[in-house]
Design a protein around this motif. Structure first.
Motif, PDB file in Angstrom:
ATOM      1  N   PRO A 155       0.698  -1.185   0.090  1.00  0.00           N
ATOM      2  CA  PRO A 155      -0.057  -0.001  -0.204  1.00  0.00           C
ATOM      3  C   PRO A 155       0.829   1.192   0.193  1.00  0.00           C
ATOM      4  O   PRO A 155       1.879   1.199   0.443  1.00  0.00           O
ATOM      5  N   GLY A 156       0.407   2.291  -0.662  1.00  0.00           N
ATOM      6  CA  GLY A 156       1.152   3.561  -0.708  1.00  0.00           C
ATOM      7  C   GLY A 156       0.293   4.760  -0.771  1.00  0.00           C
ATOM      8  O   GLY A 156      -1.109   4.583  -0.508  1.00  0.00           O
ATOM      9  N   LEU A 157       0.870   5.954  -1.288  1.00  0.00           N
ATOM     10  CA  LEU A 157       0.221   7.170  -1.360  1.00  0.00           C
ATOM     11  C   LEU A 157      -1.366   7.170  -2.165  1.00  0.00           C
ATOM     12  O   LEU A 157      -2.194   7.681  -1.295  1.00  0.00           O
ATOM     13  N   ALA A 158      -1.392   6.308  -3.066  1.00  0.00           N
ATOM     14  CA  ALA A 158      -2.635   6.205  -3.959  1.00  0.00           C
ATOM     15  C   ALA A 158      -3.755   5.678  -2.933  1.00  0.00           C
ATOM     16  O   ALA A 158      -4.832   5.970  -2.749  1.00  0.00           O
ATOM     17  N   ASP A 159      -3.388   4.533  -2.350  1.00  0.00           N
ATOM     18  CA  ASP A 159      -4.272   3.609  -1.479  1.00  0.00           C
ATOM     19  C   ASP A 159      -4.803   4.639  -0.379  1.00  0.00           C
ATOM     20  O   ASP A 159      -6.013   4.448   0.068  1.00  0.00           O
ATOM     21  N   ILE A 160      -3.700   5.388   0.109  1.00  0.00           N
ATOM     22  CA  ILE A 160      -4.066   6.104   1.398  1.00  0.00           C
ATOM     23  C   ILE A 160      -5.091   7.109   0.971  1.00  0.00           C
ATOM     24  O   ILE A 160      -6.254   7.540   1.814  1.00  0.00           O
ATOM     25  N   CYS A 161      -5.076   7.645  -0.181  1.00  0.00           N
ATOM     26  CA  CYS A 161      -6.109   8.584  -0.701  1.00  0.00           C
ATOM     27  C   CYS A 161      -7.298   7.980  -1.161  1.00  0.00           C
ATOM     28  O   CYS A 161      -8.518   8.499  -0.911  1.00  0.00           O
ATOM     29  N   LEU A 162      -7.435   6.777  -1.727  1.00  0.00           N
ATOM     30  CA  LEU A 162      -8.496   6.139  -2.261  1.00  0.00           C
ATOM     31  C   LEU A 162      -9.452   5.677  -1.061  1.00  0.00           C
ATOM     32  O   LEU A 162     -10.835   5.887  -1.347  1.00  0.00           O
ATOM     33  N   VAL A 163      -8.966   4.964  -0.026  1.00  0.00           N
ATOM     34  CA  VAL A 163      -9.941   4.418   0.905  1.00  0.00           C
ATOM     35  C   VAL A 163     -10.627   5.352   1.665  1.00  0.00           C
ATOM     36  O   VAL A 163     -11.783   5.169   1.788  1.00  0.00           O
ATOM     37  N   PRO A 164     -10.242   6.710   2.018  1.00  0.00           N
ATOM     38  CA  PRO A 164     -11.264   7.632   2.656  1.00  0.00           C
ATOM     39  C   PRO A 164     -12.420   8.009   1.699  1.00  0.00           C
ATOM     40  O   PRO A 164     -13.389   8.298   2.011  1.00  0.00           O
ATOM     41  N   GLN A 165     -11.857   8.036   0.497  1.00  0.00           N
ATOM     42  CA  GLN A 165     -12.941   8.416  -0.713  1.00  0.00           C
ATOM     43  C   GLN A 165     -14.148   7.379  -0.888  1.00  0.00           C
ATOM     44  O   GLN A 165     -15.252   7.585  -1.101  1.00  0.00           O
ATOM     45  N   VAL A 166     -13.490   6.013  -0.768  1.00  0.00           N
ATOM     46  CA  VAL A 166     -14.643   5.068  -0.731  1.00  0.00           C
ATOM     47  C   VAL A 166     -15.307   4.911   0.374  1.00  0.00           C
ATOM     48  O   VAL A 166     -16.697   4.660   0.243  1.00  0.00           O
ATOM     49  N   PHE A 167     -14.765   5.349   1.571  1.00  0.00           N
ATOM     50  CA  PHE A 167     -15.838   5.342   2.923  1.00  0.00           C
ATOM     51  C   PHE A 167     -16.945   6.438   2.647  1.00  0.00           C
ATOM     52  O   PHE A 167     -18.106   6.476   3.051  1.00  0.00           O
ATOM     53  N   ASN A 168     -16.189   7.747   1.946  1.00  0.00           N
ATOM     54  CA  ASN A 168     -17.382   8.641   1.838  1.00  0.00           C
ATOM     55  C   ASN A 168     -18.388   8.452   0.890  1.00  0.00           C
ATOM     56  O   ASN A 168     -19.499   8.952   0.966  1.00  0.00           O
ATOM     57  N   SER A 169     -18.058   7.577  -0.177  1.00  0.00           N
ATOM     58  CA  SER A 169     -19.082   7.398  -0.916  1.00  0.00           C
ATOM     59  C   SER A 169     -20.231   6.484  -0.478  1.00  0.00           C
ATOM     60  O   SER A 169     -21.380   6.528  -1.072  1.00  0.00           O
ATOM     61  N   ALA A 170     -19.877   5.954   0.681  1.00  0.00           N
ATOM     62  CA  ALA A 170     -21.263   5.277   1.281  1.00  0.00           C
ATOM     63  C   ALA A 170     -22.119   6.083   1.783  1.00  0.00           C
ATOM     64  O   ALA A 170     -23.441   5.764   2.381  1.00  0.00           O
ATOM     65  N   ARG A 171     -21.713   7.452   2.142  1.00  0.00           N
ATOM     66  CA  ARG A 171     -22.603   8.434   2.841  1.00  0.00           C
ATOM     67  C   ARG A 171     -23.830   8.500   2.398  1.00  0.00           C
ATOM     68  O   ARG A 171     -25.020   8.882   2.943  1.00  0.00           O
ATOM     69  N   HIS A 172     -23.967   8.628   1.017  1.00  0.00           N
ATOM     70  CA  HIS A 172     -25.351   8.594   0.322  1.00  0.00           C
ATOM     71  C   HIS A 172     -25.501   7.601  -0.582  1.00  0.00           C
ATOM     72  O   HIS A 172     -26.147   7.866  -1.619  1.00  0.00           O
ATOM     73  N   ALA A 173     -25.132   6.366  -0.079  1.00  0.00           N
ATOM     74  CA  ALA A 173     -25.570   4.970  -0.549  1.00  0.00           C
ATOM     75  C   ALA A 173     -25.157   4.939  -2.274  1.00  0.00           C
ATOM     76  O   ALA A 173     -26.179   4.524  -2.996  1.00  0.00           O
ATOM     77  N   LEU A 174     -23.892   5.321  -2.708  1.00  0.00           N
ATOM     78  CA  LEU A 174     -23.837   5.298  -3.773  1.00  0.00           C
ATOM     79  C   LEU A 174     -23.153   3.749  -4.160  1.00  0.00           C
ATOM     80  O   LEU A 174     -22.503   3.288  -3.312  1.00  0.00           O
ATOM     81  N   ASP A 175     -23.720   3.334  -5.349  1.00  0.00           N
ATOM     82  CA  ASP A 175     -23.588   1.943  -5.768  1.00  0.00           C
ATOM     83  C   ASP A 175     -22.032   1.598  -6.344  1.00  0.00           C
ATOM     84  O   ASP A 175     -21.740   2.608  -7.240  1.00  0.00           O
ATOM     85  N   LEU A 176     -21.204   1.121  -5.765  1.00  0.00           N
ATOM     86  CA  LEU A 176     -19.914   0.775  -6.274  1.00  0.00           C
ATOM     87  C   LEU A 176     -19.660  -0.025  -6.921  1.00  0.00           C
ATOM     88  O   LEU A 176     -18.429  -0.714  -7.436  1.00  0.00           O
TER      89      LEU A 176
END
Ligand SMILES: N[C@@H](CCC(=O)N[C@@H](CS)C(=O)NCC(=O)O)C(=O)O
Length: 215
Positions: free
Chosen positions: A163-184
């Motif tokens: 894991p590195g810089l890109a994963d560090i940025c990606l994971v919180p954004q995936v978490f945020n996407s759940a806030r308004h029930a976005l289909d991933l």
């Protein structure tokens, strides 16, 4: 040396720094800046970061702001493994581009102050705000999915098998996407990588639900 992260459990920019500190094994204290209560605009916090945003990291005598700058600082100041950026300018540029696709192009449009502005002065309904919020994630994730799925350098994580810089940025954004029930479901590579990150303690411990100020 004293190390203090000024953040907020739900702030994805602070979440990035928590993950990086954990990956690097750097002990730190946390101070909560309650964004919903407006503590980021209090004089005491503005003295630390005149931008009025978390995170701010005190590392000894240094006061650092802007999560991308903090992440790169941590990698430079503490170069012991794991490195957050790969070797070689081309690969480093790729990882920075993946990180920027989230941190520069998705996240700023969905920041609290932006949402407050479109709902307040611009008079958007809650429904319109959610449409705005999800629109920018969908647009960003479509591109990011293509960048990840179409590149053989993508491994278990965004770049290779650590894991590195890109994963560090990606994971919180995936978490945020759940806030308004976005289909991933349309982003299988993003989901697979986020799941791989979720198996690591550094990411688990940084999760918003595990923070002392979690509501
Ligand atoms: N580019 C900055 C963005 C920081 C940021 O947007 N922080 C948000 C929380 S995720 C914040 O403090 N918002 C306060 C507000 O909107 O009033 C970084 O990456 O550090």
């Amino acid at each position: 040396m004293t190390r203090v992260l000024h953040g907020y459990f739900r702030s994805s920019a602070a979440y990035r720094v928590r993950i990086a500190l954990n990956l690097k094994g750097l002990e730190h204290d946390q101070v909560s800046v309650h964004l919903r209560k407006g503590e980021q605009r209090a004089a005491a916090f503005l003295a630390l970061n005149p931008q009025g945003m978390v995170p701010a990291l005190a590392d000894g005598d240094a006061m650092l702001t802007q999560s991308p700058a903090i992440l790169e600082y941590l990698d430079e100041a503490y170069p012991e493994t794991p490195r957050l950026l790969p070797d070689g300018p081309v690969d480093r540029a790729r990882v920075r581009a993946l990180a920027a696709a989230v941190a520069c192009d998705i996240h700023p449009l969905n920041n609290l102050r932006v949402l407050k502005y479109i709902q307040g002065p611009l008079g958007c309904t809650q429904e319109a705000m959610i449409a705005w919020y999800n629109h920018w994630i969908v647009e960003g994730f479509m591109a990011l999915e293509a960048m990840l799925a179409g590149d053989s350098r993508t491994g278990r994580f965004c770049h290779g098998d650590s894991p590195g810089l890109a994963d560090i940025c990606l994971v919180p954004q995936v978490f945020n996407s759940a806030r308004h029930a976005l289909d991933l479901a349309p982003y299988p590579t993003i989901l697979r990588i986020a799941e791989a990150c979720g198996e690591l303690e550094a990411f688990q411990t940084a999760h918003p639900s595990r923070q002392p100020d979690s509501e």
